[in-house]
Design a protein around this motif. Structure first.
Motif, PDB file in Angstrom:
ATOM      1  N   CYS A 164       0.855  -1.135  -0.042  1.00  0.00           N
ATOM      2  CA  CYS A 164      -0.055   0.015  -0.258  1.00  0.00           C
ATOM      3  C   CYS A 164       1.099   1.262  -0.127  1.00  0.00           C
ATOM      4  O   CYS A 164       0.250   2.276  -0.185  1.00  0.00           O
ATOM      5  N   LEU A 165       2.023   1.059   0.453  1.00  0.00           N
ATOM      6  CA  LEU A 165       3.027   2.406   0.376  1.00  0.00           C
ATOM      7  C   LEU A 165       3.794   2.240  -1.014  1.00  0.00           C
ATOM      8  O   LEU A 165       4.878   1.742  -1.036  1.00  0.00           O
ATOM      9  N   GLN A 166       3.257   2.983  -1.834  1.00  0.00           N
ATOM     10  CA  GLN A 166       3.987   3.199  -3.202  1.00  0.00           C
ATOM     11  C   GLN A 166       4.965   4.196  -3.028  1.00  0.00           C
ATOM     12  O   GLN A 166       4.491   5.425  -3.067  1.00  0.00           O
ATOM     13  N   ASN A 167       6.016   3.769  -3.197  1.00  0.00           N
ATOM     14  CA  ASN A 167       7.369   4.999  -3.450  1.00  0.00           C
ATOM     15  C   ASN A 167       7.251   5.628  -1.950  1.00  0.00           C
ATOM     16  O   ASN A 167       7.679   6.654  -2.059  1.00  0.00           O
ATOM     17  N   GLY A 168       6.603   4.949  -0.874  1.00  0.00           N
ATOM     18  CA  GLY A 168       6.799   5.696   0.332  1.00  0.00           C
ATOM     19  C   GLY A 168       5.517   6.410   0.779  1.00  0.00           C
ATOM     20  O   GLY A 168       5.455   7.497   1.662  1.00  0.00           O
ATOM     21  N   TRP A 169       4.256   6.403   0.026  1.00  0.00           N
ATOM     22  CA  TRP A 169       3.147   6.907   0.472  1.00  0.00           C
ATOM     23  C   TRP A 169       1.591   6.121   0.209  1.00  0.00           C
ATOM     24  O   TRP A 169       1.814   5.550  -0.790  1.00  0.00           O
ATOM     25  N   PHE A 224       8.234   9.350   2.349  1.00  0.00           N
ATOM     26  CA  PHE A 224       8.838   9.205   3.606  1.00  0.00           C
ATOM     27  C   PHE A 224      10.426   9.271   3.415  1.00  0.00           C
ATOM     28  O   PHE A 224      10.927   8.453   2.492  1.00  0.00           O
ATOM     29  N   LYS A 225      11.146   9.771   4.306  1.00  0.00           N
ATOM     30  CA  LYS A 225      12.621   9.299   4.112  1.00  0.00           C
ATOM     31  C   LYS A 225      13.079   9.144   5.559  1.00  0.00           C
ATOM     32  O   LYS A 225      12.638   9.487   6.554  1.00  0.00           O
ATOM     33  N   LEU A 226      14.135   8.306   5.546  1.00  0.00           N
ATOM     34  CA  LEU A 226      14.788   7.789   6.766  1.00  0.00           C
ATOM     35  C   LEU A 226      16.313   8.499   6.764  1.00  0.00           C
ATOM     36  O   LEU A 226      17.149   8.326   5.957  1.00  0.00           O
ATOM     37  N   ASN A 227      16.303   9.407   7.899  1.00  0.00           N
ATOM     38  CA  ASN A 227      17.520  10.183   8.121  1.00  0.00           C
ATOM     39  C   ASN A 227      18.379   9.511   9.228  1.00  0.00           C
ATOM     40  O   ASN A 227      18.055   9.395  10.281  1.00  0.00           O
ATOM     41  N   ILE A 280      17.570   8.749   3.259  1.00  0.00           N
ATOM     42  CA  ILE A 280      17.314   7.443   2.416  1.00  0.00           C
ATOM     43  C   ILE A 280      15.864   7.487   2.186  1.00  0.00           C
ATOM     44  O   ILE A 280      15.018   7.188   3.160  1.00  0.00           O
ATOM     45  N   PRO A 281      15.460   7.359   1.045  1.00  0.00           N
ATOM     46  CA  PRO A 281      14.209   7.261   0.356  1.00  0.00           C
ATOM     47  C   PRO A 281      13.330   5.766   0.784  1.00  0.00           C
ATOM     48  O   PRO A 281      14.291   5.148   0.836  1.00  0.00           O
ATOM     49  N   SER A 329      15.812  -1.021   4.493  1.00  0.00           N
ATOM     50  CA  SER A 329      15.672  -2.556   4.900  1.00  0.00           C
ATOM     51  C   SER A 329      14.469  -3.159   4.594  1.00  0.00           C
ATOM     52  O   SER A 329      13.278  -2.461   4.877  1.00  0.00           O
ATOM     53  N   ALA A 330      14.293  -4.452   4.371  1.00  0.00           N
ATOM     54  CA  ALA A 330      12.894  -4.948   4.234  1.00  0.00           C
ATOM     55  C   ALA A 330      12.115  -5.112   5.413  1.00  0.00           C
ATOM     56  O   ALA A 330      10.834  -4.759   5.434  1.00  0.00           O
ATOM     57  N   GLY A 331      12.915  -5.112   6.662  1.00  0.00           N
ATOM     58  CA  GLY A 331      11.839  -4.966   7.867  1.00  0.00           C
ATOM     59  C   GLY A 331      11.697  -3.449   8.135  1.00  0.00           C
ATOM     60  O   GLY A 331      10.363  -3.428   8.543  1.00  0.00           O
ATOM     61  N   GLN A 332      12.429  -2.390   7.815  1.00  0.00           N
ATOM     62  CA  GLN A 332      11.790  -1.082   7.998  1.00  0.00           C
ATOM     63  C   GLN A 332      10.573  -0.838   6.972  1.00  0.00           C
ATOM     64  O   GLN A 332       9.592  -0.267   7.410  1.00  0.00           O
ATOM     65  N   LYS A 333      10.656  -1.399   5.819  1.00  0.00           N
ATOM     66  CA  LYS A 333       9.422  -1.063   4.770  1.00  0.00           C
ATOM     67  C   LYS A 333       8.256  -2.007   5.269  1.00  0.00           C
ATOM     68  O   LYS A 333       6.869  -1.196   5.327  1.00  0.00           O
TER      69      LYS A 333
END
Length: 385
Positions: free
Chosen positions: A123-128, A200-203, A209-210, A215-219
């Motif tokens: 459901c999160l397509q490219n982070g949204w 979303f970005k992971l700083n 990081i987009p 990582s798979a677990g974070q996604k």
């Protein structure tokens, strides 16, 4: 929601499930766990489901099999046949009764059960989160509705560019935020980038990081995190208005056992907020927790032992998280046992390793490999001696 009895639902031959405060479903792939959970959602929220489908321009109609295809997904309408029977909380539910009456004068129905599907990461397509109507018509309703719920939540709760999504002091209890940080994000900060398109970005460590590079677990965890935000309006004990029940399919997906422990802590928090929770899982970690919980409850142990189980130092917030859980909450565990192409659902709630029934002793197969490995190693060691 106390009990459901089913005869002939997809691969399921018979089911008689009593819901606890937490109900855990285990069993092999394609044994009917998801079908049963989606049926429960339909039974509880059918009026709200119809209104949502019509809101997005789809025709509900009057043909039960067409509606089942639209709800469960393309090709799924025959999981319920004319000889299927459903009894929910002591009331017979004939096939035709799965269709709510169409009455335009009815007020908008409130959602009672929040469903977190196994396919949530898509459901999160490219982070949204994607729109309800972005999905193919063949996609199950629970995934489309979940995605739309997260999208609405984020649209209404985020502000200008640079908003911090995690950690937030006003979201989740302190022990839970710390646990998710230690097991999943490792001092990384999730922010909302709105410069071109919301994502979303992971700083972390000076890098931004987009989502697709996480990582798979974070996604996998991100939709769960947003769900917990939605269900827990503040870090204090409170709950989403009208919602009484929560279903989580395979919360362990992509997660290290330490991160699964963090998710179990959040489930405990949901129980403390008086949600009833149902989980389907392939993870022995959740069964280990259920086994420990049952033993501690039977022994009338103190809640502080749960804190020790999760390696949490005692504090006011930790005490509040576990307060009364062992005394007031219950866990039921069921195994979807496939025999001769049909699945019977067994109550294995005791999780007694000494039980004569392998379904109980081996926790629905989740502990069978470790048991065999231990037996083999013990035999080899005795021969070497």
């Amino acid at each position: 929601m106390e009990n459901i009895k089913i005869n002939k639902l997809g691969p399921i031959g018979n089911a008689d499930v009593n819901f606890g405060s937490l109900t855990v479903l285990v069993g092999p792939h394609a044994s009917g766990k998801g079908i049963l959970l989606q049926l429960i959602k339909l039974l509880v929220d059918k009026e709200q489901i119809r209104q949502t489908i019509e809101q997005y321009g789809y025709v509900w109609g009057t043909d039960v099999h067409s509606i089942l295809d639209r709800y469960f997904g393309e090709g799924m309408s025959r999981i319920l046949g004319d000889d299927s029977t459903i009894e929910f909380d002591g009331k017979d539910c004939p096939l035709a009764e799965l269709l709510p009456e169409v009455n335009d004068k009815l007020k908008p129905a409130a959602e009672t059960l929040f469903y977190i599907p196994a396919q949530r990461v898509v459901c999160l397509q490219n982070g949204w989160p994607r729109f309800f109507t972005d999905y193919e018509d063949s996609v199950p309703y629970v995934l489309r509705h979940f995605s739309e719920t997260l999208r609405h939540f984020l649209e209404s709760s985020t502000g200008p560019s640079g908003d911090v999504i995690f950690p937030q002091n006003q979201r989740l209890r302190t022990p839970l935020r710390d646990s998710f940080n230690d097991s999943i994000f490792h001092d990384g900060k999730i922010t909302l980038d709105q410069r071109v398109k919301k994502r979303f970005k992971l700083n972390v460590s000076g890098s931004s990081i987009p989502y697709m590079a996480w990582s798979a677990g974070q996604k996998e965890f991100m939709p769960l995190l947003l769900s917990f935000y939605w269900l827990c309006p503040s870090s204090l004990a409170g709950r989403k208005e009208h919602v009484k029940y929560v279903i989580i399919e395979e919360p362990e997906m992509g997660l290290h056992p330490q991160a699964i422990e963090s998710v179990i802590l959040q489930v405990i928090d949901l129980l403390s907020r008086d949600y009833k929770v149902i989980i389907s899982t392939h993870s022995p970690v959740l069964l280990e927790f259920a086994w420990a919980f049952q033993y501690l409850k039977k022994s009338k142990a103190g809640d502080s032992l749960l804190a020790e189980l999760f390696n949490l130092p005692l504090s006011e917030s930790v005490n509040e998280l576990f307060k009364g859980i062992l005394r007031t909450k219950t866990i039921q565990t069921y195994y979807f046992d496939r025999v001769n192409d049909k699945v019977d659902i067994k109550d294995i709630s005791t999780l007694d390793a000494g039980n004569a029934d392998p379904s109980v002793a081996e926790w629905g197969g989740l502990s069978s490999f470790s048991s065999k490995a231990s037996d083999i190693i013990s035999r080899v060691m005795s021969q070497e001696a």
